[in-house]
Design a protein around this motif. Structure first.
Motif, PDB file in Angstrom:
ATOM      1  N   GLN A 312       0.722  -1.238  -0.201  1.00  0.00           N
ATOM      2  CA  GLN A 312      -0.004   0.022  -0.094  1.00  0.00           C
ATOM      3  C   GLN A 312       0.878   1.307   0.095  1.00  0.00           C
ATOM      4  OE1 GLN A 312      -2.781  -0.272   3.063  1.00  0.00           O
ATOM      5  NE2 GLN A 312      -3.473  -2.247   2.748  1.00  0.00           N
ATOM      6  N   MET A 313       0.761   2.140  -1.007  1.00  0.00           N
ATOM      7  CA  MET A 313       1.488   3.295  -1.194  1.00  0.00           C
ATOM      8  C   MET A 313       0.820   4.647  -1.028  1.00  0.00           C
ATOM      9  SD  MET A 313       3.923   1.609  -4.025  1.00  0.00           S
ATOM     10  CE  MET A 313       2.333   0.417  -4.392  1.00  0.00           C
ATOM     11  N   LYS A 314       1.357   5.603  -1.027  1.00  0.00           N
ATOM     12  CA  LYS A 314       0.815   6.961  -1.367  1.00  0.00           C
ATOM     13  C   LYS A 314       1.808   7.784  -2.115  1.00  0.00           C
ATOM     14  CE  LYS A 314      -2.110   7.510   2.693  1.00  0.00           C
ATOM     15  NZ  LYS A 314      -2.383   8.759   3.980  1.00  0.00           N
ATOM     16  N   MET A 315       1.400   8.692  -3.113  1.00  0.00           N
ATOM     17  CA  MET A 315       2.346   9.577  -3.910  1.00  0.00           C
ATOM     18  C   MET A 315       1.387  10.830  -4.227  1.00  0.00           C
ATOM     19  SD  MET A 315       4.344   8.562  -7.456  1.00  0.00           S
ATOM     20  CE  MET A 315       3.016   8.624  -8.422  1.00  0.00           C
ATOM     21  N   TYR A 316       2.198  12.074  -4.000  1.00  0.00           N
ATOM     22  CA  TYR A 316       1.540  13.226  -4.482  1.00  0.00           C
ATOM     23  C   TYR A 316       0.956  13.304  -5.790  1.00  0.00           C
ATOM     24  CZ  TYR A 316       0.695  18.285  -4.801  1.00  0.00           C
ATOM     25  OH  TYR A 316       0.206  19.496  -5.206  1.00  0.00           O
ATOM     26  N   GLY A 317      -0.504  13.620  -6.068  1.00  0.00           N
ATOM     27  CA  GLY A 317      -1.166  13.880  -7.235  1.00  0.00           C
ATOM     28  C   GLY A 317      -1.449  12.658  -7.808  1.00  0.00           C
ATOM     29  N   PHE A 318      -1.375  11.439  -7.240  1.00  0.00           N
ATOM     30  CA  PHE A 318      -1.892  10.306  -7.658  1.00  0.00           C
ATOM     31  C   PHE A 318      -3.588  10.108  -7.772  1.00  0.00           C
ATOM     32  CE2 PHE A 318      -2.639   5.661  -7.951  1.00  0.00           C
ATOM     33  CZ  PHE A 318      -1.786   5.242  -8.530  1.00  0.00           C
ATOM     34  N   LYS A 319      -4.023  10.061  -8.952  1.00  0.00           N
ATOM     35  CA  LYS A 319      -5.448   9.797  -9.250  1.00  0.00           C
ATOM     36  C   LYS A 319      -5.613   8.582 -10.172  1.00  0.00           C
ATOM     37  CE  LYS A 319      -6.425  14.791  -8.613  1.00  0.00           C
ATOM     38  NZ  LYS A 319      -7.126  15.866  -9.274  1.00  0.00           N
ATOM     39  N   MET A 320      -6.364   7.724  -9.846  1.00  0.00           N
ATOM     40  CA  MET A 320      -6.869   6.539 -10.562  1.00  0.00           C
ATOM     41  C   MET A 320      -7.974   6.175 -10.790  1.00  0.00           C
ATOM     42  SD  MET A 320      -6.623   3.548  -7.530  1.00  0.00           S
ATOM     43  CE  MET A 320      -7.244   2.324  -8.508  1.00  0.00           C
ATOM     44  N   GLU A 321      -8.219   5.302 -11.647  1.00  0.00           N
ATOM     45  CA  GLU A 321      -9.548   4.791 -11.909  1.00  0.00           C
ATOM     46  C   GLU A 321      -9.556   3.038 -11.837  1.00  0.00           C
ATOM     47  OE1 GLU A 321     -12.377   6.711 -12.529  1.00  0.00           O
ATOM     48  OE2 GLU A 321     -11.350   8.341 -12.540  1.00  0.00           O
ATOM     49  N   VAL A 322     -10.806   2.670 -11.667  1.00  0.00           N
ATOM     50  CA  VAL A 322     -10.987   1.142 -11.472  1.00  0.00           C
ATOM     51  C   VAL A 322     -10.021   0.426 -12.478  1.00  0.00           C
ATOM     52  CG1 VAL A 322     -13.048   1.309 -10.105  1.00  0.00           C
ATOM     53  CG2 VAL A 322     -13.278   0.986 -12.586  1.00  0.00           C
ATOM     54  N   GLY A 323      -9.323  -0.721 -12.382  1.00  0.00           N
ATOM     55  CA  GLY A 323      -8.844  -1.547 -13.346  1.00  0.00           C
ATOM     56  C   GLY A 323      -7.598  -0.840 -13.810  1.00  0.00           C
ATOM     57  N   GLN A 324      -6.970   0.148 -13.293  1.00  0.00           N
ATOM     58  CA  GLN A 324      -5.591   0.706 -14.063  1.00  0.00           C
ATOM     59  C   GLN A 324      -4.510  -0.019 -13.495  1.00  0.00           C
ATOM     60  OE1 GLN A 324      -6.088   4.831 -13.388  1.00  0.00           O
ATOM     61  NE2 GLN A 324      -6.871   5.302 -15.491  1.00  0.00           N
ATOM     62  N   TYR A 325      -3.396   0.467 -14.314  1.00  0.00           N
ATOM     63  CA  TYR A 325      -2.183  -0.255 -13.522  1.00  0.00           C
ATOM     64  C   TYR A 325      -0.893   0.698 -13.709  1.00  0.00           C
ATOM     65  CZ  TYR A 325      -0.690  -0.186 -18.631  1.00  0.00           C
ATOM     66  OH  TYR A 325      -0.256  -0.056 -19.892  1.00  0.00           O
ATOM     67  N   ILE A 326       0.228   0.466 -12.746  1.00  0.00           N
ATOM     68  CA  ILE A 326       1.309   1.338 -12.814  1.00  0.00           C
ATOM     69  C   ILE A 326       2.415   0.490 -13.054  1.00  0.00           C
ATOM     70  CG2 ILE A 326       0.237   2.647 -10.973  1.00  0.00           C
ATOM     71  CD1 ILE A 326       1.726   1.064  -8.841  1.00  0.00           C
ATOM     72  N   PHE A 327       3.709   1.125 -13.260  1.00  0.00           N
ATOM     73  CA  PHE A 327       4.814   0.509 -13.525  1.00  0.00           C
ATOM     74  C   PHE A 327       5.542   0.719 -12.259  1.00  0.00           C
ATOM     75  CE2 PHE A 327       3.779   0.407 -18.034  1.00  0.00           C
ATOM     76  CZ  PHE A 327       4.500  -0.670 -18.347  1.00  0.00           C
ATOM     77  N   ILE A 328       6.316  -0.205 -11.514  1.00  0.00           N
ATOM     78  CA  ILE A 328       7.079  -0.042 -10.459  1.00  0.00           C
ATOM     79  C   ILE A 328       8.676  -0.517 -10.673  1.00  0.00           C
ATOM     80  CG2 ILE A 328       7.428  -1.247  -8.037  1.00  0.00           C
ATOM     81  CD1 ILE A 328       4.705  -1.532  -7.703  1.00  0.00           C
ATOM     82  N   ASN A 329       9.327   0.457 -10.092  1.00  0.00           N
ATOM     83  CA  ASN A 329      10.927   0.068 -10.043  1.00  0.00           C
ATOM     84  C   ASN A 329      11.428   0.267  -8.770  1.00  0.00           C
ATOM     85  OD1 ASN A 329      13.608   2.130  -9.905  1.00  0.00           O
ATOM     86  ND2 ASN A 329      13.762   0.500 -11.744  1.00  0.00           N
ATOM     87  N   CYS A 330      12.292  -0.778  -8.331  1.00  0.00           N
ATOM     88  CA  CYS A 330      12.961  -0.780  -7.130  1.00  0.00           C
ATOM     89  C   CYS A 330      14.399  -0.660  -7.412  1.00  0.00           C
ATOM     90  CB  CYS A 330      12.764  -2.150  -6.671  1.00  0.00           C
ATOM     91  SG  CYS A 330      13.606  -2.296  -4.942  1.00  0.00           S
ATOM     92  N   PRO A 331      15.012   0.611  -7.161  1.00  0.00           N
ATOM     93  CA  PRO A 331      16.161   1.040  -7.572  1.00  0.00           C
ATOM     94  C   PRO A 331      17.349  -0.002  -6.739  1.00  0.00           C
ATOM     95  CG  PRO A 331      15.279   2.932  -6.763  1.00  0.00           C
ATOM     96  CD  PRO A 331      14.134   2.041  -6.627  1.00  0.00           C
TER      97      PRO A 331
END
Length: 565
Positions: A312-331
């Protein structure tokens, strides 16, 4: 057939337009170089291989213009929003972006093969002409001009051979680099490599940078040459090619019958085709880079059975709709690797979440790092969210949601959103009925999702909407102990495997029966079928959508939608 036409007519129009443009460009440029008067002398040396090379080059330019656009995810998300007022069949084409990307990629590979083979013949013909004596037309043409002048044959001496041309000229070097980059990209993008060694696919696919850089400068050598207009006035191929031994230098006298012809290289055209999509793609990457620099706060992590990690995460300005996806990078694992994950949270929640299943080297390392650093989890970078077909779910009166394994994740977001809508008594919900099908191999995989279904059951019961959600869980891999426990608890209202009211079924669903039931229960409805799962299952569902849709558009219609990212 009526549903097929309603679903696929725009796809057919797009494909016919794309195919027609390829045929037109190939034929148009093929005929120019096969019949054009300004290429008569060049064609005398090279034959029809010249036309084959240029026709395929025109198709390459067109498809290289298109290849980057289907992977501009921000552009697609923007179009998905602006096309919300368009017909459903037109919006659905955005979900075929990866299929179109692959089709264009394979076409580029085919045209590259044709272009390369044709030019190999051309270089061999150039070499043979350079070896000829000046008493032949090929030899005479090869002696015209100098290395920096109006030559027609790029091989300027008998010491230069085909390998020399391939590895010393601009066109030759860039052609070799382009071809090698394309071979690596195509071979590493096969499904087997993507599943087993995703990192290999990820890194080699970035050779597209070399591919497009090579394309931009490939034509600067201007190897393909045409006769200049001034020269054609005093040396017409039809009347002068037989008298080449009597050709004279132009001394300004207009009574000379046939002067020595002069040639010029064609202006490079590829950059005009690919410059605009390259700019769009660069803007896309800059936007994604800026967004990925935003600080991501990890609110909570939860370990679930079957090696599933909830973040579970938070990020400034993040707005989503149902069913959407994101890309994640772990430096900590890799600075360059970005992996897509479907959002499992609802837009109404004040955080966003994903469920990560161990399904490869990168995800295995990620789960291990979070387990070892539970008190101080590693930093993550997030890019997104991006739109998918599942955003359309609330635009249908009836929806059938089909998830296979971890493919249930986009539907978790949908069900959570419904739960919040029920709590706030949102009457704007167009959807009247949802059928959920979850096909899974292991009983433990049901655990993290069971709590959500249980909460939704209770909320629907309190709201008097018990019939809103009909869910069915299918277990495809079980042993005798599980079946024995299920038999013992057959009369119990709670399922022995999941603890839910709905009993777990063993085996795979018979889709013909399921579609028939839905069609009978909703004879005048528009039904959206959403899948997040394997291609074979998608093929079966798509066929059922066509078969069980009524020919009468006023009756039941099934529309198939599949997650692609």
């Amino acid at each position: 057939m009526g549903n097929f036409a309603a679903n696929q007519w725009f796809s057919a129009v797009v494909l016919i337009a794309w195919l027609g443009m390829n045929i037109f460009l190939f034929t148009y440029y093929f005929l120019i170089y096969e019949n054009g008067r300004s290429y008569s002398y060049t064609r005398f040396i090279l034959g029809s291989a010249l036309a084959w090379a240029r026709g395929s080059a025109a198709c390459l330019n067109f498809n290289c213009l298109l290849i980057l656009l289907p992977v501009c995810r921000n552009l697609l998300s923007f179009l998905r929003g602006t096309c919300s007022c368009c017909q459903r069949s037109m919006r659905k084409q955005l979900d075929n972006n990866l299929a179109f990307h692959k089709l264009v990629g394979y076409t580029i590979a085919l045209m590259t093969a044709v272009h390369t083979i044709a030019h190999l013949f051309n270089i061999e013909r150039f070499y043979n002409a350079a070896q000829s004596k000046n008493t032949t037309l090929e030899g005479m043409l090869s002696s015209i001009g100098n290395k920096h002048g109006d030559w027609v044959n790029p091989i300027r001496s008998q010491n230069e051979n085909p390998p020399y041309v391939c590895f010393t000229t601009i066109a030759g070097i860039t052609g070799v680099l382009i071809t090698l980059a394309l071979i690596l990209m195509i071979t590493s993008s096969t499904e087997f490599i993507r599943r087993c060694c995703f990192e290999v696919f990820w890194y080699t696919h970035h050779l597209f940078i070399i591919f497009f850089a090579g394309l931009l400068i490939h034509g600067l050598g201007r190897i393909v040459r045409s006769q200049t207009l001034d020269s054609m006035e005093h040396n017409n191929y039809e009347s002068c090619h037989d008298t080449f031994l009597n050709w004279q230098q132009d001394d300004g006298h207009s009574d000379i019958e046939c002067i020595m012809p002069s040639f010029q290289g064609n202006e490079p055209m590829t950059w005009k085709w690919i410059l605009a999509p390259m700019i769009i793609y660069i803007i896309e990457r800059l936007l994604r880079f800026y967004r990925s620099r935003q600080t991501v706060v990890i609110v909570k992590t939860v370990g679930h059975p079957s090696k599933v990690l909830e973040i579970q995460m938070k990020m400034y300005g993040f707005k989503m709709e149902v069913g959407q996806y994101i890309f994640i990078n772990c430096p900590l694992l890799s600075m360059l690797e970005w992996h897509p994950f479907t959002l499992t949270s609802a837009p109404e929640e004040d955080f966003f979440s994903v469920h990560v299943r161990s399904a490869g080297d990168w995800t295995e390392k990620l789960l291990q790092v979070f387990q070892e650093q539970a008190d101080n989890p590693p930093s993550l970078e997030v890019d997104g969210p991006f739109g998918t077909a599942s955003e359309e779910v609330f635009k249908y009166e009836v929806s059938m949601l089909v998830g296979a394994g971890i493919g249930i994740t986009p539907f978790a977001s949908i069900l959570k959103s419904i739960w919040y809508k029920f709590q706030h008594e949102d009457d704007r919900l167009k959807t009247k009925k949802i059928y959920l099908y979850w096909i899974c191999r292991e009983t433990g995989a049901f655990a993290w999702f069971a709590d959500l279904l249980r909460s939704l059951e209770q909320e629907m019961a309190c709201s008097g909407k018990d019939g809103f959600l009909n869910y069915q869980l299918f277990l495809t891999n079980w042993d005798s102990s599980i079946t024995g426990q299920a038999a013992i608890n057959f009369d119990v209202t709670i399922d022995a495997v999941t603890g839910l009211r709905q009993k777990t079924r063993y085996g795979r669903p018979v889709w013909e029966n399921e579609f028939s039931k839905v069609a009978d229960a909703h004879p005048r409805s528009t039904v959206g079928v959403f899948l997040c799962g394997p291609r074979a299952l998608g093929k079966s569902l798509n066929q059922c959508c066509h078969h069980y849709s009524s020919l009468d558009p006023r009756k039941v219609q099934f529309y198939f939608n599949k997650e692609n990212f």
